[in-house]
Structure formats: structure tokens, C-alpha cells
Design a protein around this motif. Structure first.
Motif, mmCIF file in Angstrom:
data_model
loop_
_atom_site.group_PDB
_atom_site.id
_atom_site.type_symbol
_atom_site.label_atom_id
_atom_site.label_comp_id
_atom_site.label_asym_id
_atom_site.label_seq_id
_atom_site.Cartn_x
_atom_site.Cartn_y
_atom_site.Cartn_z
ATOM 1 N N ILE A 147 10.804 19.834 41.918
ATOM 2 C CA ILE A 147 9.819 19.939 42.996
ATOM 3 C C ILE A 147 9.003 21.210 42.849
ATOM 4 O O ILE A 147 7.759 21.190 42.886
ATOM 5 C CB ILE A 147 10.522 19.912 44.373
ATOM 6 C CG1 ILE A 147 11.124 18.538 44.642
ATOM 7 C CG2 ILE A 147 9.538 20.272 45.489
ATOM 8 C CD1 ILE A 147 11.970 18.475 45.899
ATOM 9 N N VAL A 148 9.685 22.329 42.671
ATOM 10 C CA VAL A 148 8.988 23.613 42.513
ATOM 11 C C VAL A 148 8.174 23.625 41.224
ATOM 12 O O VAL A 148 7.059 24.158 41.171
ATOM 13 C CB VAL A 148 9.997 24.774 42.526
ATOM 14 C CG1 VAL A 148 9.279 26.109 42.412
ATOM 15 C CG2 VAL A 148 10.836 24.737 43.799
ATOM 16 N N MET A 149 8.709 23.013 40.183
ATOM 17 C CA MET A 149 8.033 22.977 38.892
ATOM 18 C C MET A 149 6.707 22.222 38.971
ATOM 19 O O MET A 149 5.685 22.668 38.425
ATOM 20 C CB MET A 149 8.966 22.321 37.862
ATOM 21 C CG MET A 149 8.441 22.290 36.454
ATOM 22 S SD MET A 149 9.705 21.603 35.338
ATOM 23 C CE MET A 149 8.708 21.362 33.865
ATOM 24 N N VAL A 150 6.705 21.094 39.664
ATOM 25 C CA VAL A 150 5.475 20.318 39.804
ATOM 26 C C VAL A 150 4.459 21.062 40.668
ATOM 27 O O VAL A 150 3.260 21.092 40.361
ATOM 28 C CB VAL A 150 5.783 18.930 40.406
ATOM 29 C CG1 VAL A 150 4.504 18.183 40.744
ATOM 30 C CG2 VAL A 150 6.615 18.110 39.427
ATOM 31 N N LEU A 151 4.937 21.682 41.748
ATOM 32 C CA LEU A 151 4.031 22.386 42.658
ATOM 33 C C LEU A 151 3.365 23.595 42.009
ATOM 34 O O LEU A 151 2.244 23.966 42.376
ATOM 35 C CB LEU A 151 4.787 22.836 43.915
ATOM 36 C CG LEU A 151 5.217 21.733 44.880
ATOM 37 C CD1 LEU A 151 6.051 22.317 46.004
ATOM 38 C CD2 LEU A 151 4.007 21.009 45.443
ATOM 39 N N THR A 152 4.037 24.216 41.053
ATOM 40 C CA THR A 152 3.502 25.428 40.420
ATOM 41 C C THR A 152 2.922 25.170 39.039
ATOM 42 O O THR A 152 2.335 26.080 38.453
ATOM 43 C CB THR A 152 4.598 26.487 40.285
ATOM 44 O OG1 THR A 152 5.690 25.961 39.504
ATOM 45 C CG2 THR A 152 5.111 26.920 41.634
ATOM 46 N N GLY A 153 3.055 23.946 38.533
ATOM 47 C CA GLY A 153 2.655 23.710 37.154
ATOM 48 C C GLY A 153 1.261 23.178 36.960
ATOM 49 O O GLY A 153 0.750 23.200 35.845
ATOM 50 N N GLY A 154 0.611 22.734 38.016
ATOM 51 C CA GLY A 154 -0.671 22.099 37.803
ATOM 52 C C GLY A 154 -1.866 22.823 38.372
ATOM 53 O O GLY A 154 -2.984 22.338 38.275
ATOM 54 N N ASP A 155 -1.662 23.995 38.981
ATOM 55 C CA ASP A 155 -2.763 24.690 39.655
ATOM 56 C C ASP A 155 -3.475 23.763 40.645
ATOM 57 O O ASP A 155 -4.686 23.783 40.793
ATOM 58 C CB ASP A 155 -3.788 25.224 38.645
ATOM 59 C CG ASP A 155 -3.240 26.353 37.798
ATOM 60 O OD1 ASP A 155 -2.289 27.001 38.263
ATOM 61 O OD2 ASP A 155 -3.742 26.580 36.691
ATOM 62 N N LEU A 156 -2.679 22.922 41.311
ATOM 63 C CA LEU A 156 -3.287 21.925 42.176
ATOM 64 C C LEU A 156 -3.157 22.304 43.641
ATOM 65 O O LEU A 156 -4.145 22.524 44.323
ATOM 66 C CB LEU A 156 -2.631 20.561 41.925
ATOM 67 C CG LEU A 156 -2.801 20.018 40.497
ATOM 68 C CD1 LEU A 156 -1.963 18.762 40.323
ATOM 69 C CD2 LEU A 156 -4.252 19.728 40.207
ATOM 70 N N TRP A 157 -1.931 22.391 44.128
ATOM 71 C CA TRP A 157 -1.698 22.609 45.553
ATOM 72 C C TRP A 157 -1.374 24.055 45.858
ATOM 73 O O TRP A 157 -1.884 24.624 46.815
ATOM 74 C CB TRP A 157 -0.559 21.711 46.041
ATOM 75 C CG TRP A 157 -0.827 20.273 45.810
ATOM 76 C CD1 TRP A 157 -2.049 19.671 45.728
ATOM 77 C CD2 TRP A 157 0.129 19.241 45.612
ATOM 78 N NE1 TRP A 157 -1.918 18.338 45.499
ATOM 79 C CE2 TRP A 157 -0.589 18.036 45.422
ATOM 80 C CE3 TRP A 157 1.505 19.205 45.590
ATOM 81 C CZ2 TRP A 157 0.024 16.828 45.202
ATOM 82 C CZ3 TRP A 157 2.135 17.994 45.378
ATOM 83 C CH2 TRP A 157 1.401 16.823 45.185
ATOM 84 N N LEU A 158 -0.509 24.660 45.057
ATOM 85 C CA LEU A 158 -0.109 26.033 45.346
ATOM 86 C C LEU A 158 -1.301 26.983 45.255
ATOM 87 O O LEU A 158 -1.390 27.946 46.000
ATOM 88 C CB LEU A 158 0.994 26.469 44.372
ATOM 89 C CG LEU A 158 1.814 27.688 44.803
ATOM 90 C CD1 LEU A 158 2.560 27.388 46.090
ATOM 91 C CD2 LEU A 158 2.779 28.116 43.719
#
Length: 316
Positions: A55-66
Motif C-alpha cells: 500500500i505504501v509502496m504504491v502510494l509513494t511510487g508513482g508521484d500520483l497521490w502523495l
């Protein structure tokens, strides 16, 4: 053509990230309820931790939401770059470590009582706790020094910056430090991938022997797949998929480092590859865990019953 293509790719990344987060959050709540409840499987704590990491990996890996969250809070670009880079790199390191641990754990669990691994079966819970502490400590400390070499892109003509995202860049580091980081990273990844492949081969051999023995049991006309065998097959599938995605990401990253050039297309493909494993993993686990399948069937039956009951009362 270029801008519509980039917009389409970004929409695909957003859909992939949303699917990954929702699926992992569902699994996280499920494993948490199971662990707090009665009689969880030995692999449930490892799978629960892996879902949180993804979950954390996806949120921080795409420069999308975070990134949007940081911008809404008026965080500086330098802090945003360091935070997302550090968290994502730690989560990626934890992902390969926990996946390897899950593979080793399952190999020990299904090992025959006559094997050398049998003596570790009854001490797995204690060993797993020690393994968690070591894995988290190592990754948190190892990635910590790298945040000093990443920061906001200054948009200058300096050639010593390597732009890695739209807003972030890597700064040059000492040759000895860079060689040391590269050596430790490559050694860790090669070792863990080697362990995963070894345990996978071991589990395949055990499953093959078990299947061959079942053929001699003529009394069983319709043999059912045991939960242990189903779990082993799931972990084997995840390990193989992880290794493939890892090497694809490694090739893309190596190409970018050699070219020392920021290419939005290559970066987009890399984001898709990096998020593929944490997105596919929960879907595979959900579709292969009988507990989840039965729970969803029960929920469907309850919802169908409530709907019919509500429809019945509404007719009066």
C-alpha cells in the motif's frame, strides 16, 4: 499524438494504483481480522505485513497521490522528494525481503518430517519475529544515507544533476560511497532472488512428489487440492512474477543510469512495472484463498437475502 498518449498512460497508472491500493487494503483488513481472531495460518502475519508495504509502496511510487497531498500541505519540493524517495526505496527493499521470507517460510512449512528443515517448523514464529526486526532495521538504516543525495530539481544547466522524476534529481556522490551502496544493493538482491528461486525449486519438487504419491491412491476418485498445496502454488506464482518484474525494472533502471537522462516515457513504463507486483499480488491472494472466497460468497448471499427481503416489504 504525444500529449494524448501521455495522458492515457497516466490514466492507466492511476487505475493501476487505485486497484492496487484498494485490493491491498481489503487484504490488510482481512488479515488483521484473522490475526486478531482465532487460528490464523502461519503465513498470515507475513502476508499482512506484505500488504501494508505494498500500500505504501504504491502510494509513494508513482508521484500520483502523495505528491498532491504534499502540495496541498505546502511542503517544499526538497522535502517532498526526500520523503517520497526514502519511503518508496525502503518499501521496495522490504518488499523483496518479505517476499523472500514468505517463500522460505512456506518451504519450511511443507517440508517432510524427514528433511533437515523439519526441525525449524516448531520455531518458525520466533524466527519470523527476529527476521522482521532485522529486515526493517537493515532497510531503514541502509536507505537512510541516500536521502542526502536526492533533492528538488533546480532547473539549471548544471550537468551534475541526474533528473529522475519531474521534480526530483539525484546529486553526485563520492565514488567509494556509490560503489559501496551499489555492491550492497546488488548483493542483497542477488542473494534474495537466489534464495527465492532455490526455495521455489524445492517446493516444486515436494509438490511433484506429493502428486505422484496421490496417483497411487486408487481409493480417491476425486482428490481435492489441500490448503497447503494451494498456498504453495500461490507463493510460487508470486515469486516467479516478482523475479520477472524485478529484472525488467533492473534493466530499465540500469539503462536510465547509463544514459543519465530523464525520459518521461521510460519513467512511465518503469512506474507501471514497479507497481505491477504490488497490484497483482493481492488479486492472486484473494482469488486463491478459500477463506476469502467463502467470505465473499457469504456476503453475496446475505446481500441477496437482504435485497429480496427489502423488495418484499417494499411491495406492500
Amino acid at each position: 499524438m504525444y500529449f494524448p498518449l501521455m495522458s492515457s498512460l497516466k490514466n492507466v497508472l492511476n487505475f493501476q494504483a487505485g486497484l492496487g491500493v484498494l485490493a491491498n487494503m481489503f487484504l490488510l483488513f482481512f488479515y488483521t481480522a484473522i490475526i486478531l481472531g482465532n487460528r490464523p495460518k502461519p503465513t498470515d502475519p507475513i502476508s499482512c505485513q506484505l500488504t501494508f508495504i505494498h500500500i505504501v509502496m504504491v502510494l509513494t511510487g508513482g508521484d500520483l497521490w502523495l505528491t498532491d497531498v504534499f502540495e496541498s500541505l505546502n511542503f517544499e519540493n526538497d522535502f517532498k522528494c526526500k520523503a517520497t524517495f526514502y519511503i518508496n526505496r525502503v518499501m521496495r527493499g522490504l518488499s523483496i525481503c518479505i517476499t523472500c521470507l514468505l517463500s522460505v517460510f512456506q518451504a519450511v512449512t511443507i517440508s517432510p518430517n524427514t528433511s533437515l528443515l523439519a526441525k525449524f517448523k516448531y520455531k518458525l514464529k520466533k524466527y519470523v519475529i527476529y527476521a522482521f526486526l532485522f529486515i526493517w532495521s537493515f532497510n531503514l538504516l541502509f536507505i537512510g544515507n541516500r536521502i542526502f543525495y536526492v533533492g528538488a530539481f533546480t532547473n539549471t544547466s548544471e550537468t551534475n544533476q541526474m533528473k529522475v522524476t519531474k521534480y526530483c534529481s539525484l546529486f553526485p556522490m563520492n565514488y567509494i560511497i556509490r560503489a559501496l551502496i551499489l555492491t550492497v544493493t546488488v548483493f542483497r538482491d542477488v542473494l534474495l532472488v537466489g534464495v527465492m528461486l532455490t526455495t521455489s525449486a524445492y517446493m516444486v519438487i515436494i509438490l511433484f512428489r506429493h502428486q505422484r504419491q496421490c496417483r497411487h491412491l486408487h481409493s480417491i476418485s476425486h482428490p481435492r487440492v489441500s490448503p497447503e498445496k494451494r498456498a504453495t502454488q500461490t507463493i510460487l506464482l508470486l515469486v516467479v512474477f516478482f523475479v520477472i518484474m524485478y529484472w525488467v525494472d533492473f534493466i530499465i533502471s540500469s539503462t536510465s543510469v547509463l544514459l543519465r537522462k530523464y525520459d518521461p516515457d521510460i519513467l512511465t513504463v518503469q512506474k507501471f512495472v514497479v507497481n505491477a507486483y504490488p497490484t497483482i499480488t493481492p488479486l492472486v491472494q484473494i482469488s486463491s484463498d478459500n477463506r476469502i472466497i467463502n467470505m465473499l460468497k457469504n456476503m453475496q448471499s446475505v446481500c441477496h437475502h437482504i435485497f429480496k427481503k427489502g423488495y418484499f416489504f417494499s411491495s406492500f
